[in-house]
Enzyme design. Structure first.
Site, PDB file in Angstrom:
ATOM      1  N   GLY A 186     -33.096 -21.548  -8.649  1.00 61.05           N
ATOM      2  CA  GLY A 186     -32.606 -21.176  -9.957  1.00 61.05           C
ATOM      3  C   GLY A 186     -31.261 -21.068  -9.463  1.00 61.05           C
ATOM      4  O   GLY A 186     -30.525 -20.767  -8.425  1.00 61.05           O
ATOM      5  N   CYS A 187     -30.488 -21.821 -10.776  1.00 64.97           N
ATOM      6  CA  CYS A 187     -28.342 -21.536 -10.696  1.00 64.97           C
ATOM      7  C   CYS A 187     -28.409 -20.270 -10.253  1.00 64.97           C
ATOM      8  O   CYS A 187     -27.472 -20.131  -9.147  1.00 64.97           O
ATOM      9  CB  CYS A 187     -27.681 -22.551 -11.840  1.00 64.97           C
ATOM     10  SG  CYS A 187     -29.108 -21.494 -13.176  1.00 64.97           S
TER      11      CYS A 187
END
Length: 345
Positions: A150-151
């Protein structure tokens, strides 16, 4: 040439993948798929691709007939939507890079707790590889299924990994305060993403229950063989793209700022896309690039280490990191197609 397919090509992450793979010298895009725009030309959804990408998006039924023509498929779908095609692709012996959160958490019960849906491919979790190249390069080389991080998790883990692996901080003292641009919410119509709702304001969300929390904890725990629990609070800010993660922890060793900088520089000395900066970092310096810039500081008054980490959420936080993983997987220089400076304006 590496033959690729993209499922979910018309979301923000999907279109970023198309952009990167179109200019990649070792890649041929075989098909683009879209749930919402099947039958439409890709460049009618994104007009900036006219003259560059003339492909018509296909539906999932047609994807199944085209998979035999590709070496790897990118899944750029929301969580819960990729299970069927991941299983189908793996059964055909095709490599998969999944950009959702569906295969990041190794414990299916943890997944079900945080994502609120049952995991139908528990057996696949055993061999999915967490695709953070700077930390797990060797595993990525042998993977059949790579779960792209995920970012928020990417920015936070990269910022904190040296502190944990070098045993420099109290494990229970970690706090992550992170900000994201609006593109992190995706392209689907949501009230909170409307211009008048998100412009000229800031807001916290997912306090205590954001899905990247267990992901960050899981990966950091691998470095110290004990369960790490941390406090993570994300915020939405009125910019198009970018992640700014400020990470705090209590030092347990007597270090000064110069020594801490040197420790980070040595930790990432062989990682081209990580820049340990003397200057304070800004989101605009990594915009549209695969770089992660970070700055380390020590608040001597409180004995806290403060690490600031910035990435582009659509690039290092998603699409370009996926391409970096593909490069490693196929044994080519991981900078290929990604050695692009930031477009700051």
């Amino acid at each position: 040439m590496i033959k690729v397919g993209i499922i979910g090509s018309t979301g923000y992450i999907g279109q970023q993948l198309v952009w990167l793979l179109k200019i990649h010298p070792n890649v041929e895009i075989v098909f683009l798929s879209s749930y919402n725009y099947a039958g439409y030309s890709f460049n009618s959804v994104y007009n900036n691709y006219k003259g560059f990408v003339e492909t018509t998006c296909i539906n999932i039924k047609e994807v199944k007939t085209r998979l035999k023509d590709v070496d790897i498929v990118f899944m750029a779908l929301p969580h819960g939507k990729s299970f069927e095609m991941v299983k189908y692709s793996l059964n055909l012996g095709i490599k998969v890079i999944d950009l959702s959160g569906d295969f990041r958490l190794k414990d299916s019960k943890e997944y079900e707790k945080w994502y609120k849906i049952e995991h139908p491919l528990k057996e696949v979790l055993k061999y999915s590889v967490y695709g953070l190249p700077e930390l797990f390069r060797k595993d990525i080389k042998k993977a059949s299924l790579i779960c792209n991080p995920g970012c928020y998790a990417t920015a936070s883990i990269l910022a904190l990994a040296p502190l944990i692996k070098l045993d420099l901080v109290e494990k229970g003292s970690i706090i992550v305060d992170a900000k994201s641009g609006v593109s992190g919410a995706g392209r689907a119509l949501k009230t909170q993403s409307l211009y008048c709702e998100c412009n000229e304001t800031m807001k916290a969300y997912g306090i205590g229950n954001h899905r990247h929390t267990p992901e960050i904890e899981q990966e950091l725990s691998r470095f110290c063989k004990e369960d790490i629990k941390l406090t993570f609070t994300p915020h939405l800010v009125p910019i198009n793209r970018g992640i700014f993660a400020t990470c705090y922890a209590t030092l347990k060793k007597d270090l000064n700022k110069v020594q801490l900088e040197e420790a980070y520089e040595k930790f990432y000395e062989n990682d081209y896309f990580i820049k340990v900066m003397k200057e304070l970092v800004e989101v605009k310096w990594i915009k549209n690039s695969n770089f992660c810039n970070m700055n380390v500081n020590i608040d001597e008054r409180t004995n806290k280490v403060i690490v600031s980490s910035v990435i582009d959420n659509l690039m290092k936080g998603a699409a370009s990191q996926a391409v970096q993983n593909m490069n490693i997987l196929f044994g080519i220089d991981e900078k290929t197609g990604l050695n692009i400076p930031s477009m700051m304006i």
